[in-house]
Design a protein around this motif. Structure first.
Motif, PDB file in Angstrom:
ATOM      1  N   TRP A  31       0.952  10.493  10.025  1.00 19.22           N
ATOM      2  CA  TRP A  31       0.604   9.527   9.041  1.00 19.22           C
ATOM      3  C   TRP A  31      -1.106  10.210   9.299  1.00 19.22           C
ATOM      4  O   TRP A  31      -1.944   9.953   8.631  1.00 19.22           O
ATOM      5  CB  TRP A  31       1.037   8.089   9.110  1.00 19.22           C
ATOM      6  N   CYS A  32      -0.719   9.724  11.027  1.00 17.63           N
ATOM      7  CA  CYS A  32      -2.422   9.096  11.791  1.00 17.63           C
ATOM      8  C   CYS A  32      -3.225  10.745  11.693  1.00 17.63           C
ATOM      9  O   CYS A  32      -4.643  11.309  11.137  1.00 17.63           O
ATOM     10  CB  CYS A  32      -2.445   8.880  13.124  1.00 17.63           C
ATOM     11  N   PHE A  33      -2.619  11.911  12.167  1.00 15.97           N
ATOM     12  CA  PHE A  33      -2.780  13.254  11.687  1.00 15.97           C
ATOM     13  C   PHE A  33      -3.829  13.715  10.361  1.00 15.97           C
ATOM     14  O   PHE A  33      -4.201  14.059   9.790  1.00 15.97           O
ATOM     15  CB  PHE A  33      -2.087  13.973  12.043  1.00 15.97           C
ATOM     16  N   ASN A  34      -3.061  12.928   9.408  1.00 14.30           N
ATOM     17  CA  ASN A  34      -3.562  13.342   8.098  1.00 14.30           C
ATOM     18  C   ASN A  34      -3.961  12.340   7.145  1.00 14.30           C
ATOM     19  O   ASN A  34      -4.714  12.223   6.206  1.00 14.30           O
ATOM     20  CB  ASN A  34      -1.893  14.097   7.122  1.00 14.30           C
TER      21      ASN A  34
ATOM     22  N   ILE B 216      -7.968   2.118   2.960  1.00 12.43           N
ATOM     23  CA  ILE B 216      -6.703   1.530   3.724  1.00 12.43           C
ATOM     24  C   ILE B 216      -7.746  -0.246   3.991  1.00 12.43           C
ATOM     25  O   ILE B 216      -6.999  -0.991   4.168  1.00 12.43           O
ATOM     26  CB  ILE B 216      -5.865   1.952   4.792  1.00 12.43           C
ATOM     27  N   ASN B 217      -8.793   0.275   4.974  1.00 12.38           N
ATOM     28  CA  ASN B 217      -9.562  -0.369   5.308  1.00 12.38           C
ATOM     29  C   ASN B 217     -10.098  -1.581   4.259  1.00 12.38           C
ATOM     30  O   ASN B 217      -9.804  -2.558   4.107  1.00 12.38           O
ATOM     31  CB  ASN B 217     -11.144  -0.179   5.799  1.00 12.38           C
ATOM     32  N   GLU B 218     -10.257  -1.540   3.239  1.00 10.66           N
ATOM     33  CA  GLU B 218     -11.365  -1.231   1.804  1.00 10.66           C
ATOM     34  C   GLU B 218      -9.376  -2.927   1.267  1.00 10.66           C
ATOM     35  O   GLU B 218      -9.875  -3.759   0.711  1.00 10.66           O
ATOM     36  CB  GLU B 218     -11.563  -1.135   0.148  1.00 10.66           C
ATOM     37  N   PHE B 219      -8.588  -1.542   1.024  1.00 12.29           N
ATOM     38  CA  PHE B 219      -7.264  -2.398   1.204  1.00 12.29           C
ATOM     39  C   PHE B 219      -6.993  -3.827   1.598  1.00 12.29           C
ATOM     40  O   PHE B 219      -6.732  -4.779   1.230  1.00 12.29           O
ATOM     41  CB  PHE B 219      -6.119  -1.973   0.794  1.00 12.29           C
ATOM     42  N   SER B 220      -7.283  -3.578   2.934  1.00  5.14           N
ATOM     43  CA  SER B 220      -6.716  -4.947   3.922  1.00  5.14           C
ATOM     44  C   SER B 220      -7.828  -5.681   3.558  1.00  5.14           C
ATOM     45  O   SER B 220      -7.512  -6.908   3.816  1.00  5.14           O
ATOM     46  CB  SER B 220      -7.120  -4.430   5.429  1.00  5.14           C
ATOM     47  N   LYS B 221      -8.863  -5.590   3.412  1.00  6.67           N
ATOM     48  CA  LYS B 221      -9.877  -6.854   3.255  1.00  6.67           C
ATOM     49  C   LYS B 221      -9.386  -7.421   1.875  1.00  6.67           C
ATOM     50  O   LYS B 221     -10.392  -8.367   1.113  1.00  6.67           O
ATOM     51  CB  LYS B 221     -11.551  -6.921   3.082  1.00  6.67           C
TER      52      LYS B 221
ATOM     53  N   THR C 210       2.401   7.763  -3.277  1.00  8.02           N
ATOM     54  CA  THR C 210       1.872   7.822  -1.770  1.00  8.02           C
ATOM     55  C   THR C 210      -0.030   7.366  -1.390  1.00  8.02           C
ATOM     56  O   THR C 210      -0.740   6.974  -2.802  1.00  8.02           O
ATOM     57  CB  THR C 210       2.090   9.518  -1.854  1.00  8.02           C
ATOM     58  N   ARG C 211      -0.191   8.270  -0.779  1.00  5.36           N
ATOM     59  CA  ARG C 211      -2.051   7.311  -0.345  1.00  5.36           C
ATOM     60  C   ARG C 211      -2.753   7.644  -1.217  1.00  5.36           C
ATOM     61  O   ARG C 211      -3.363   7.926  -1.719  1.00  5.36           O
ATOM     62  CB  ARG C 211      -1.757   7.854   0.675  1.00  5.36           C
TER      63      ARG C 211
ATOM     64  N   TYR D 261       0.819  -1.099   0.032  1.00  3.94           N
ATOM     65  CA  TYR D 261       0.239   0.007  -0.037  1.00  3.94           C
ATOM     66  C   TYR D 261       0.401   1.193   0.164  1.00  3.94           C
ATOM     67  O   TYR D 261       0.182   2.559  -0.600  1.00  3.94           O
ATOM     68  CB  TYR D 261      -0.539  -0.299   1.295  1.00  3.94           C
ATOM     69  N   TYR D 262       1.542   1.433   0.709  1.00  2.00           N
ATOM     70  CA  TYR D 262       2.923   1.866   0.419  1.00  2.00           C
ATOM     71  C   TYR D 262       4.240   1.691   0.635  1.00  2.00           C
ATOM     72  O   TYR D 262       4.630   0.883   2.101  1.00  2.00           O
ATOM     73  CB  TYR D 262       2.444   3.146   1.469  1.00  2.00           C
ATOM     74  N   ARG D 263       5.074   2.700  -0.394  1.00  2.00           N
ATOM     75  CA  ARG D 263       6.352   2.172   0.197  1.00  2.00           C
ATOM     76  C   ARG D 263       7.205   3.929   0.467  1.00  2.00           C
ATOM     77  O   ARG D 263       6.986   4.381  -0.508  1.00  2.00           O
ATOM     78  CB  ARG D 263       7.382   1.289  -0.741  1.00  2.00           C
ATOM     79  N   SER D 264       7.903   4.207   1.554  1.00  2.00           N
ATOM     80  CA  SER D 264       8.761   5.345   1.936  1.00  2.00           C
ATOM     81  C   SER D 264       9.833   5.588   0.259  1.00  2.00           C
ATOM     82  O   SER D 264      10.244   6.182   0.412  1.00  2.00           O
ATOM     83  CB  SER D 264       9.291   5.422   3.320  1.00  2.00           C
ATOM     84  N   SER D 265      10.401   3.853   0.392  1.00  2.00           N
ATOM     85  CA  SER D 265      11.066   4.342  -0.260  1.00  2.00           C
ATOM     86  C   SER D 265      11.173   5.571  -2.175  1.00  2.00           C
ATOM     87  O   SER D 265      11.556   6.314  -2.893  1.00  2.00           O
ATOM     88  CB  SER D 265      11.867   2.649  -1.554  1.00  2.00           C
ATOM     89  N   TYR D 266       9.805   5.217  -2.427  1.00  2.00           N
ATOM     90  CA  TYR D 266       9.387   5.763  -3.732  1.00  2.00           C
ATOM     91  C   TYR D 266       9.083   7.413  -3.247  1.00  2.00           C
ATOM     92  O   TYR D 266       9.209   8.383  -4.663  1.00  2.00           O
ATOM     93  CB  TYR D 266       7.863   5.801  -3.646  1.00  2.00           C
ATOM     94  N   ASN D 267       9.676   7.871  -2.119  1.00  2.00           N
ATOM     95  CA  ASN D 267       9.299   9.092  -1.695  1.00  2.00           C
ATOM     96  C   ASN D 267      10.495   9.995  -0.949  1.00  2.00           C
ATOM     97  O   ASN D 267      10.067  11.254  -0.995  1.00  2.00           O
ATOM     98  CB  ASN D 267       8.083   9.472  -0.577  1.00  2.00           C
TER      99      ASN D 267
END
Length: 371
Positions: free
Chosen positions: A144-147, A156-161, A180-181, A121-127
């Motif tokens: 991440w959580c604040f934003n 992300i919940n859909e992604f997790s399922k 990014t997201r 879902y996310y890789r910091s290496s891309y950023n």
């Protein structure tokens, strides 16, 4: 010790830790540089957290498992009747197949991935982020959580399922990848070397696994529905070699196909002496589907200044070699010049496509009889 809170876990679609779960520090292996905690619901192991706060090995990883313990809690039971119980130790536990979402930090990288589907879902290496230690990682988690908006939380919940898929792909396919997201990039599959290998089409097979030659377009956008006709007119970054996993498991979604045109001459170039025992004393050249192997020919001596002379270019990645600042600069300049100036110098100095090696490449093509 650093650990996510249950509120933070919601932002990564990680299951919360319940008060009814037992937290167990699992016996470490002789080479472990981290502490492993298992969370047990009754006799079922449901979550693993690994953490190290020693400066040279700072890391954090949290993921799900689904394993049963023996009645006395000393053995991990097998999934089938053919298996054997194993001691409840960290080395045995981490070998078990993980499930569900995972958040991990280590070696200055953060990855958010669905381990069931093998989709990231996310890789910091891309950023190009600088996350040097657990303190930086904790600040990244806070940010991440604040934003995280309600829309992103639902996504992300859909992604997790999701369930695991095996996606079909072929040469000429266009694909979308997540940077990014909220930002997407697009690319193209140029050559499927695994298919060539299967069909017996000769090429300089210096790659492990199932290699693809792919390239990313000069585009960064919030639009997840860019059409392939528009993409086909865009400039590309220099192509790269990559394992097929992110395509096979559907992390990079295929959005269409067109035949590869001659103007899309954007292939990795590989040149050097063969190390294949079946073809000793051969000099090889590979680019796209152009393959030349000359018996008895010697590699040109190209060592001068910062020209290193090793152009076999046989490294291959699991993920896309994309860094957002480099891609944005290339888009801004409408050129790949920033790419060659911003990637690590050792890579730029071992890639014949680098404009600085124009003369060397001309000599090599003449030697190999390639136009």
């Amino acid at each position: 010790m650093f650990e996510l809170t249950n509120e933070q876990r919601k932002c990564f679609a990680l299951p919360p830790i319940l008060d009814t779960w037992q937290r167990i520090e699992v016996k470490a292996g002789p080479y472990d540089k981290y502490v492993t905690y298992a969370f047990v619901d009754g006799r079922r192991i449901v979550k693993v957290i690994q953490v190290s706060e020693t400066p040279e090995h700072e890391m954090y990883q949290e993921y799900g498992v689904d394993q049963m313990l023996s009645d006395d809690g000393t053995k991990i039971l097998p999934k089938t009747d053919k298996g054997k119980p194993q001691n409840f130790t960290a080395p045995n536990l981490v070998k078990k197949t993980p499930v569900g979402m995972s958040l991990s930090y280590g070696r200055e990288r953060v990855i958010v991935v669905n381990l069931t589907t093998q989709q990231c879902y996310y890789r910091s290496s891309y950023n190009f982020l600088s996350i040097k230690n657990l303190y930086d990682f904790s600040k990244w988690v806070d940010d991440w959580c604040f934003n995280t908006s309600e829309k992103e939380l639902a996504e992300i919940n859909e992604f997790s399922k999701r369930t695991r898929v095996h996606q079909m792909f072929q040469e000429g396919d266009f694909f979308r990848y997540r940077i990014t997201r909220n930002l997407y990039g697009y690319g193209r599959i140029l050559v499927d070397y695994a298919k060539m290998r299967k069909e017996g089409i000769p090429f300089w097979d210096v790659f492990f696994g199932k290699p693809l030659c792919v390239a990313a377009y000069h585009i960064v956008t919030e639009d997840a529905g860019v059409n392939i006709e528009y993409l086909a007119r865009l400039k590309m970054l220099p192509s790269q070699m990559i394992m097929d996993n992110i395509f096979f498991y559907g992390e990079c979604e295929i959005i269409g196909n067109m035949p590869i045109s001659e103007k899309e001459d954007n292939y990795t170039i590989h040149y050097g002496q063969s190390i294949d025992a079946r073809k000793p004393n051969y000099l090889c050249y590979q680019s796209g589907k152009t393959y030349v192997a000359l018996k008895g020919e010697k590699e040109l001596d190209l060592r001068s200044g910062d020209v290193l002379g090793d152009f076999s270019h046989k490294s291959i990645r699991w993920d896309l070699d994309i860094m957002l600042p480099i891609l944005l600069e290339c888009i801004k300049k409408k050129s790949n010049e920033p790419y060659w100036n911003m990637i690590p110098a050792w890579r730029a100095n071992q890639d014949l496509r680098n404009p600085k090696f124009k003369k060397e490449l001309k000599r090599i093509k003449k030697q190999m009889g390639v136009k």
